[in-house]
Design an enzyme around this catalytic site. Structure first.
Site, PDB file in Angstrom:
ATOM      1  N   PHE A  87       0.735  -1.167   0.063  1.00 49.27           N
ATOM      2  CA  PHE A  87      -0.046  -0.076  -0.099  1.00 49.27           C
ATOM      3  C   PHE A  87       0.734   1.256   0.023  1.00 49.27           C
ATOM      4  O   PHE A  87       0.378   2.404  -0.145  1.00 49.27           O
ATOM      5  CB  PHE A  87      -0.879   0.126   1.165  1.00 49.27           C
ATOM      6  CG  PHE A  87      -1.593  -1.356   1.608  1.00 49.27           C
ATOM      7  CD1 PHE A  87      -2.455  -1.680   0.391  1.00 49.27           C
ATOM      8  CD2 PHE A  87      -1.384  -2.071   2.457  1.00 49.27           C
ATOM      9  CE1 PHE A  87      -3.176  -2.994   0.428  1.00 49.27           C
ATOM     10  CE2 PHE A  87      -2.400  -3.208   2.900  1.00 49.27           C
ATOM     11  CZ  PHE A  87      -2.938  -3.692   1.554  1.00 49.27           C
ATOM     12  N   LYS A 194      12.789 -13.291   4.948  1.00 48.79           N
ATOM     13  CA  LYS A 194      12.393 -13.969   6.360  1.00 48.79           C
ATOM     14  C   LYS A 194      10.804 -13.829   6.297  1.00 48.79           C
ATOM     15  O   LYS A 194      10.437 -15.086   6.785  1.00 48.79           O
ATOM     16  CB  LYS A 194      12.943 -13.279   7.675  1.00 48.79           C
ATOM     17  CG  LYS A 194      12.611 -11.987   7.860  1.00 48.79           C
ATOM     18  CD  LYS A 194      11.458 -11.539   8.843  1.00 48.79           C
ATOM     19  CE  LYS A 194      11.308 -10.353   8.875  1.00 48.79           C
ATOM     20  NZ  LYS A 194      10.152  -9.827   9.730  1.00 48.79           N
ATOM     21  N   ARG A 258       2.847 -13.016  12.116  1.00 46.77           N
ATOM     22  CA  ARG A 258       1.842 -13.245  11.174  1.00 46.77           C
ATOM     23  C   ARG A 258       1.826 -13.830   9.969  1.00 46.77           C
ATOM     24  O   ARG A 258       0.928 -14.690   9.538  1.00 46.77           O
ATOM     25  CB  ARG A 258       1.139 -11.838  10.851  1.00 46.77           C
ATOM     26  CG  ARG A 258       1.987 -10.884   9.940  1.00 46.77           C
ATOM     27  CD  ARG A 258       1.581  -9.717  10.062  1.00 46.77           C
ATOM     28  NE  ARG A 258       1.525  -8.972  11.247  1.00 46.77           N
ATOM     29  CZ  ARG A 258       1.247  -7.351  11.363  1.00 46.77           C
ATOM     30  NH1 ARG A 258       0.743  -6.754  10.546  1.00 46.77           N
ATOM     31  NH2 ARG A 258       1.299  -6.826  12.553  1.00 46.77           N
ATOM     32  N   ASN A 259       3.174 -13.837   9.440  1.00 44.42           N
ATOM     33  CA  ASN A 259       3.488 -14.754   8.245  1.00 44.42           C
ATOM     34  C   ASN A 259       3.721 -16.247   8.492  1.00 44.42           C
ATOM     35  O   ASN A 259       2.958 -16.942   7.642  1.00 44.42           O
ATOM     36  CB  ASN A 259       4.949 -14.129   7.874  1.00 44.42           C
ATOM     37  CG  ASN A 259       4.814 -12.873   7.123  1.00 44.42           C
ATOM     38  OD1 ASN A 259       4.179 -12.798   6.030  1.00 44.42           O
ATOM     39  ND2 ASN A 259       5.244 -11.899   7.997  1.00 44.42           N
TER      40      ASN A 259
END
Length: 333
Positions: A87, A194, A258-259
């Site tokens: 974004f 990563k 969160r990944n």
């Protein structure tokens, strides 16, 4: 750079909120831009971000909150961008203030899709910011642990070591230790990569692979990261340092990642769209996977990237995660 520098943090998410918390430990005033006017009003009255790290209480007299990007940029010497890479370009389209003389630090862990560039290169090539005025803030550091004031470590990278040192000083506290580096390109690529490997770790966990396989996956991931970064920016670096290996490990293993969470959902059978909707947060690694795959594809002499390729096949070619990872296990050592 003068010691009484003014900071602006651009972004309203968890990492932006954590950076503002760190800065307010040392700075009298921090300019803070976010799009969400409801969140701004909530912070002004309730002293915390209603959407991210809501346990962090701010002294609002230290904050100059605004929903106008240009106001925050004009009032600061150092701009710290913590807007998700997907974004960033859209947000920058509203920029009317000349930023060539500003110092830009990226806390964004991804590649700008519209340009295919890491954030520092994007600002240099599209906004004329000299490389000496561009820096990177990387981990290993989760925003959630900053909120809890658990001991955390940051690497501050810039080719101008004086700027790196001053930014490091403003982020340091009794629970934040900082280290400076001149490897701005390498640390920024590592911060992007990563997240991809954390998605791989999450997919593996969702598929039922155990700790033994995870250890092999992470061991191969750091070597893959080294090959990738060496291909795009060759310089002397120790890939085992915290900015590379440490950040990879915490993102690959932490419950706050969160990944990894996103990858775990994919491994359990969620579609990309359904996983994103349920998380209600941006998994930078999703966008980074496509960008990194394009970079590898453009190089005539391609790096060996089986983990990246596997994640790309699952996320962008809709291949079955179980089948893809069965094949991946034979490519690791």
């Amino acid at each position: 750079m003068k010691n009484d520098i003014k900071f602006a943090v651009l972004g309203g998410g968890s990492w932006a909120t954590a950076i503002v918390k760190m800065l307010t430990e040392n700075a009298d005033t921090v300019n803070w831009y976010m799009r969400n006017t409801d969140a701004i009003n909530h912070i002004k009255t309730q002293r915390h971000n209603p959407n991210y790290l809501s346990s962090v209480e701010f002294h609002t007299e230290q904050l100059e909150l605004t929903d106008d990007l240009n106001v925050a940029v004009a009032n600061a010497d150092v701009l710290i961008f913590a807007i998700p890479s997907a974004f960033l370009d859209k947000e920058l389209q509203q920029l009317r203030v000349d930023i060539k003389e500003k110092t830009i630090f990226s806390a964004i862990k991804g590649i700008v899709p519209e340009s295919g560039l890491i954030v520092g290169q994007h600002f240099h090539e599209n906004y004329g910011v000299p490389y000496d005025n561009i820096g990177v803030i990387t981990g290993p550091c989760h925003a959630e642990e900053v909120a809890l004031e658990r001991l955390s470590y940051l690497t501050i990278a810039c080719s101008d070591m004086e700027k790196a040192e001053l930014v490091a000083q403003h982020l340091s506290s009794n629970y934040i230790k900082t280290k400076i580096s001149d490897d701005i390109v390498g640390t920024e690529y590592a911060a992007m990569l990563k997240n991809i490997y954390a998605i791989a770790a999450g997919i593996a966990h969702g598929l039922g692979y155990g700790d033994n396989f995870q250890s092999v996956l992470m061991s191969n991931a750091i070597r893959e990261m080294k090959r990738f970064i060496k291909r795009v920016h060759k310089m002397k670096r120790n890939i085992n340092n915290s900015a590379y290996l440490g950040d990879l490990l915490v993102t690959g293993y932490s419950v706050f990642s969160r990944n990894r969470m996103f990858g775990n959902m994919i491994g359990k059978g969620y579609t990309v769209k359904s996983a994103m909707m349920e998380m209600k947060m941006v998994a930078e690694g999703y966008y980074a996977t496509n960008s990194a795959h394009l970079i590898v594809s453009k190089h005539k002499k391609k790096s060996k990237t089986p983990i990246l390729n596997a994640v790309y096949e699952v996320l962008y070619e809709n291949k079955n995660p179980k089948t893809v990872f069965q094949k991946l296990t034979d490519k690791l050592d």
